[in-house]
Scaffold this motif. Structure first.
Motif, PDB file in Angstrom:
ATOM      1  N   VAL A 130     -21.139 -31.193  59.669  1.00  0.00           N
ATOM      2  CA  VAL A 130     -22.424 -30.840  59.053  1.00  0.00           C
ATOM      3  C   VAL A 130     -23.242 -29.975  60.004  1.00  0.00           C
ATOM      4  O   VAL A 130     -23.097 -30.052  61.221  1.00  0.00           O
ATOM      5  CB  VAL A 130     -23.237 -32.088  58.654  1.00  0.00           C
ATOM      6  N   SER A 131     -24.111 -29.167  59.415  1.00  0.00           N
ATOM      7  CA  SER A 131     -25.031 -28.344  60.202  1.00  0.00           C
ATOM      8  C   SER A 131     -26.187 -29.222  60.681  1.00  0.00           C
ATOM      9  O   SER A 131     -26.297 -30.396  60.312  1.00  0.00           O
ATOM     10  CB  SER A 131     -25.564 -27.197  59.345  1.00  0.00           C
ATOM     11  N   ASP A 132     -27.074 -28.634  61.463  1.00  0.00           N
ATOM     12  CA  ASP A 132     -28.229 -29.374  61.958  1.00  0.00           C
ATOM     13  C   ASP A 132     -29.099 -29.924  60.834  1.00  0.00           C
ATOM     14  O   ASP A 132     -29.740 -30.953  60.995  1.00  0.00           O
ATOM     15  CB  ASP A 132     -29.082 -28.484  62.878  1.00  0.00           C
ATOM     16  N   ASP A 133     -29.124 -29.232  59.686  1.00  0.00           N
ATOM     17  CA  ASP A 133     -29.935 -29.726  58.559  1.00  0.00           C
ATOM     18  C   ASP A 133     -29.114 -30.543  57.557  1.00  0.00           C
ATOM     19  O   ASP A 133     -29.574 -30.813  56.451  1.00  0.00           O
ATOM     20  CB  ASP A 133     -30.688 -28.595  57.872  1.00  0.00           C
ATOM     21  N   GLY A 134     -27.903 -30.948  57.957  1.00  0.00           N
ATOM     22  CA  GLY A 134     -27.110 -31.854  57.146  1.00  0.00           C
ATOM     23  C   GLY A 134     -26.214 -31.221  56.108  1.00  0.00           C
ATOM     24  O   GLY A 134     -25.519 -31.927  55.375  1.00  0.00           O
ATOM     25  N   VAL A 135     -26.188 -29.895  56.023  1.00  0.00           N
ATOM     26  CA  VAL A 135     -25.327 -29.211  55.056  1.00  0.00           C
ATOM     27  C   VAL A 135     -23.885 -29.297  55.541  1.00  0.00           C
ATOM     28  O   VAL A 135     -23.596 -29.069  56.715  1.00  0.00           O
ATOM     29  CB  VAL A 135     -25.762 -27.738  54.877  1.00  0.00           C
ATOM     30  N   LEU A 136     -22.976 -29.631  54.635  1.00  0.00           N
ATOM     31  CA  LEU A 136     -21.562 -29.699  54.979  1.00  0.00           C
ATOM     32  C   LEU A 136     -21.049 -28.323  55.385  1.00  0.00           C
ATOM     33  O   LEU A 136     -21.378 -27.319  54.755  1.00  0.00           O
ATOM     34  CB  LEU A 136     -20.750 -30.220  53.793  1.00  0.00           C
TER      35      LEU A 136
END
Length: 183
Positions: free
Chosen positions: A38-44
Motif C-alpha cells: 500500500v501507498s502512504d495513503d493506504g491505496v493498494l
C-alpha cells in the motif's frame, strides 16, 4: 482521462473493503515486508488496486496468486525465477522490483537476477531450477515444443508443470492489467 482510480480505505465498504482487508491482512502481509502493498495513503499498489473494480473477480484472482506464492510446491528460487521471467517478458516494473527483492531473499544472486532480466543464458546447478527457467522462457515466448518438454519433464513432474503454467498465466494477467491501467 485517468485510467487508474485510487481506492482509498476510508471510501471502501462491503465487498471492496473485505477484499482490501484480505490483501492487506492475508498471507502477503505476513512475514518480512520485502515490498510495499500500500501507498502512504493506504491505496493498494501494483495490480491490487484494480482488483477492487470487480471484487468477486479480484478476490478470485488474489486467491490464485496467494495459492501460487504460498501453497505451491516450487522452491522459492525457482518460483521467483519464473515470476521474474514473466516480469521481464511483459516489462512489468512493479513485478520486477517486488520479486527481485523476494528473489534475493530466496537466494538469487545479482548476477542471476541480471541474467533473468536480460533473457541471457544462466547455468544452474539445480536441475529443477534449470527446467523451471527453460520451461517458463518457452511459455512466455509461445509454446512448449516436444524437445523442451522432454528436457524438462522429468526432472519436473506434470503437477509441477501445471503449477508453473498457472503461475505464468497469473503473472501475465497482472502485467497486462497494469499495462492497461498504467499501474
Amino acid at each position: 482521462m485517468t485510467r487508474k482510480h485510487p481506492f482509498r480505505p476510508a471510501d471502501l465498504d462491503g465487498d471492496r473493503l473485505a477484499l482490501y482487508r484480505s490483501i492487506t491482512e492475508g498471507p502477503r502481509a505476513q512475514g518480512p515486508r520485502l515490498f510495499d502493498l500500500v501507498s502512504d495513503d493506504g491505496v493498494l499498489l501494483g495490480p491490487f488496486n484494480e482488483f477492487l473494480l470487480r471484487p468477486a473477480l479480484g478476490d478470485a484472482l488474489q486467491r490464485v496468486g496467494a495459492a501460487v506464492r504460498y501453497a505451491g510446491s516450487l522452491g522459492g528460487r525457482a518460483r521467483e525465477m519464473a515470476i521474474l521471467v514473466v516480469a521481464a517478458h511483459w516489462d512489468s516494473a512493479f513485478e520486477r522490483t517486488a520479486h527481485e527483492a523476494v528473489g534475493r531473499a530466496a537466494g538469487l544472486t545479482d548476477a542471476e537476477l541480471a541474467a533473468i532480466a536480460a533473457g541471457a543464458p544462466l547455468d544452474l546447478d539445480d536441475p529443477d531450477e534449470a527446467a523451471v527457467l527453460r520451461l517458463t522462457r518457452a511459455l512466455v515466448t509461445g509454446d512448449v515444443n516436444d524437445a523442451t518438454w522432454a528436457a524438462c519433464v522429468p526432472p519436473l513432474d506434470r503437477e509441477t508443470v501445471f503449477e508453473l503454467t498457472t503461475l505464468v498465466g497469473y503473472y501475465a494477467t497482472l502485467a497486462l492489467q497494469m499495462r492497461v491501467f498504467r499501474g
